[in-house]
Scaffold this active site. Structure first.
Site, PDB file in Angstrom:
ATOM      1  N   HIS A  17       0.842  -1.213   0.000  1.00  0.00           N
ATOM      2  CA  HIS A  17       0.000   0.000   0.000  1.00  0.00           C
ATOM      3  C   HIS A  17       0.871   1.256   0.000  1.00  0.00           C
ATOM      4  CE1 HIS A  17      -3.078  -2.645   2.285  1.00  0.00           C
ATOM      5  NE2 HIS A  17      -3.580  -2.450   1.083  1.00  0.00           N
ATOM      6  N   LYS A  41     -16.832  -6.962   6.574  1.00  0.00           N
ATOM      7  CA  LYS A  41     -15.650  -7.765   6.212  1.00  0.00           C
ATOM      8  C   LYS A  41     -14.944  -8.254   7.487  1.00  0.00           C
ATOM      9  CE  LYS A  41     -13.131  -7.048   1.843  1.00  0.00           C
ATOM     10  NZ  LYS A  41     -11.949  -6.360   1.279  1.00  0.00           N
ATOM     11  N   ARG A  95      -2.302  -6.132  -8.514  1.00  0.00           N
ATOM     12  CA  ARG A  95      -1.321  -7.199  -8.344  1.00  0.00           C
ATOM     13  C   ARG A  95      -1.459  -8.148  -9.537  1.00  0.00           C
ATOM     14  NH1 ARG A  95      -3.093  -7.630  -2.211  1.00  0.00           N
ATOM     15  NH2 ARG A  95      -4.967  -7.020  -3.328  1.00  0.00           N
ATOM     16  N   SER A 133      -2.746  -7.970   2.626  1.00  0.00           N
ATOM     17  CA  SER A 133      -3.079  -7.835   4.057  1.00  0.00           C
ATOM     18  C   SER A 133      -3.545  -9.167   4.639  1.00  0.00           C
ATOM     19  CB  SER A 133      -4.190  -6.802   4.248  1.00  0.00           C
ATOM     20  OG  SER A 133      -3.773  -5.544   3.801  1.00  0.00           O
TER      21      SER A 133
HETATM   22  P1  ADP Z   1      -9.726  -3.690  -0.733  1.00  0.00           P
HETATM   23  O1  ADP Z   1     -10.595  -4.159   0.384  1.00  0.00           O
HETATM   24  O2  ADP Z   1     -10.276  -2.525  -1.514  1.00  0.00           O
HETATM   25  O3  ADP Z   1      -9.194  -4.798  -1.627  1.00  0.00           O
HETATM   26  P2  ADP Z   1      -7.032  -3.418   0.296  1.00  0.00           P
HETATM   27  O4  ADP Z   1      -6.657  -2.684   1.519  1.00  0.00           O
HETATM   28  O5  ADP Z   1      -6.820  -4.901   0.307  1.00  0.00           O
HETATM   29  O6  ADP Z   1      -8.519  -3.030   0.030  1.00  0.00           O
HETATM   30  O7  ADP Z   1      -6.274  -2.810  -0.955  1.00  0.00           O
HETATM   31  C1  ADP Z   1      -6.433  -1.480  -1.354  1.00  0.00           C
HETATM   32  C2  ADP Z   1      -5.848  -1.305  -2.724  1.00  0.00           C
HETATM   33  O8  ADP Z   1      -4.450  -1.548  -2.701  1.00  0.00           O
HETATM   34  C3  ADP Z   1      -6.403  -2.256  -3.780  1.00  0.00           C
HETATM   35  O9  ADP Z   1      -6.465  -1.570  -5.002  1.00  0.00           O
HETATM   36  C4  ADP Z   1      -5.374  -3.362  -3.830  1.00  0.00           C
HETATM   37  O10 ADP Z   1      -5.382  -4.019  -5.075  1.00  0.00           O
HETATM   38  C5  ADP Z   1      -4.111  -2.547  -3.634  1.00  0.00           C
HETATM   39  N1  ADP Z   1      -3.004  -3.338  -3.089  1.00  0.00           N
HETATM   40  C6  ADP Z   1      -2.950  -4.013  -1.931  1.00  0.00           C
HETATM   41  N2  ADP Z   1      -1.763  -4.626  -1.769  1.00  0.00           N
HETATM   42  C7  ADP Z   1      -1.035  -4.327  -2.877  1.00  0.00           C
HETATM   43  C8  ADP Z   1       0.293  -4.682  -3.333  1.00  0.00           C
HETATM   44  N3  ADP Z   1       1.082  -5.478  -2.636  1.00  0.00           N
HETATM   45  N4  ADP Z   1       0.686  -4.190  -4.528  1.00  0.00           N
HETATM   46  C9  ADP Z   1      -0.133  -3.397  -5.262  1.00  0.00           C
HETATM   47  N5  ADP Z   1      -1.380  -3.039  -4.894  1.00  0.00           N
HETATM   48  C10 ADP Z   1      -1.831  -3.499  -3.717  1.00  0.00           C
END
Ligand code: ADP
Length: 163
Positions: A17, A41, A95, A133
């Site tokens: 992030h 969630k 990703r 995460s």
């Molecule tokens: P959500 O519940 O919207 O999936 P996340 O907190 O998991 O929320 O992720 C927020 C954003 O960050 C999403 O667009 C996700 O694809 C991106 N993201 C999370 N981890 C990574 C990573 N390691 N590399 C690139 N983008 C990421």
């Protein structure tokens, strides 16, 4: 003045992030980090804890880049949230192929609701691309070392919850 919105659950905030936030700062003057309340969630960290993680880790990025970074909890529709904060772009991290299908649908539906807000996809640096995460929490629960996936303060928070 370009305003962007980077939404997510950030449960917890990872180095993936943070890498996306740094990259987003090269494209906007003001960046809202939308922290989804997402109570259904069942997040491990409370909204307050997730907001604090984002604020603590982004203060220095704001100083380094001169971008105004504002943490913005939200519970409504993403496109509504983007309109509320005056964002002209929604930033998402991408990703591997697994993210694509869902993101593809989201863009289509968001565009149907408001065609003037663009969604921009960014990829993290190779070393952070596999971080999720959900997996960080699973690894921590099983006693693994997560210090290469999150910042020191997030690692300490995970230790407190799951250690
Ligand atoms: P959500 O519940 O919207 O999936 P996340 O907190 O998991 O929320 O992720 C927020 C954003 O960050 C999403 O667009 C996700 O694809 C991106 N993201 C999370 N981890 C990574 C990573 N390691 N590399 C690139 N983008 C990421």
């Amino acid at each position: 003045m370009r305003t962007g919105l980077y939404p997510g659950t950030f449960d917890p905030l990872t180095l993936g992030h943070i890498d996306i936030i740094r990259r987003a700062c090269t494209m906007v003057d003001r960046l809202y980090i939308g922290v989804a309340i997402n109570a259904d969630k069942g997040p491990l960290f409370s909204l307050e804890e997730r907001v604090a993680m984002v604020e603590d880790n982004c203060a220095s990025i704001g100083q380094d880049t001169g971008v105004e970074i504002i943490t913005h909890p939200f519970e409504n529709l993403l496109i509504q949230c983007a309109e509320d904060v005056g964002a002209s772009m929604i930033i998402r991290g991408l990703r591997a192929v697994s993210d694509f299908e869902y993101e593809f649908q989201m863009v289509g539906m968001n565009r149907a609701m408001n065609s003037s807000i663009e969604t921009v996809f960014l990829m993290a640096d190779a070393e952070y691309q596999s971080i999720a995460s959900k997996l960080v929490k699973e690894i921590k629960r099983l006693g693994g070392d997560i210090t290469t996936f999150v910042s020191a303060d997030v690692a300490a928070a995970l230790e407190q919850k799951l250690g």
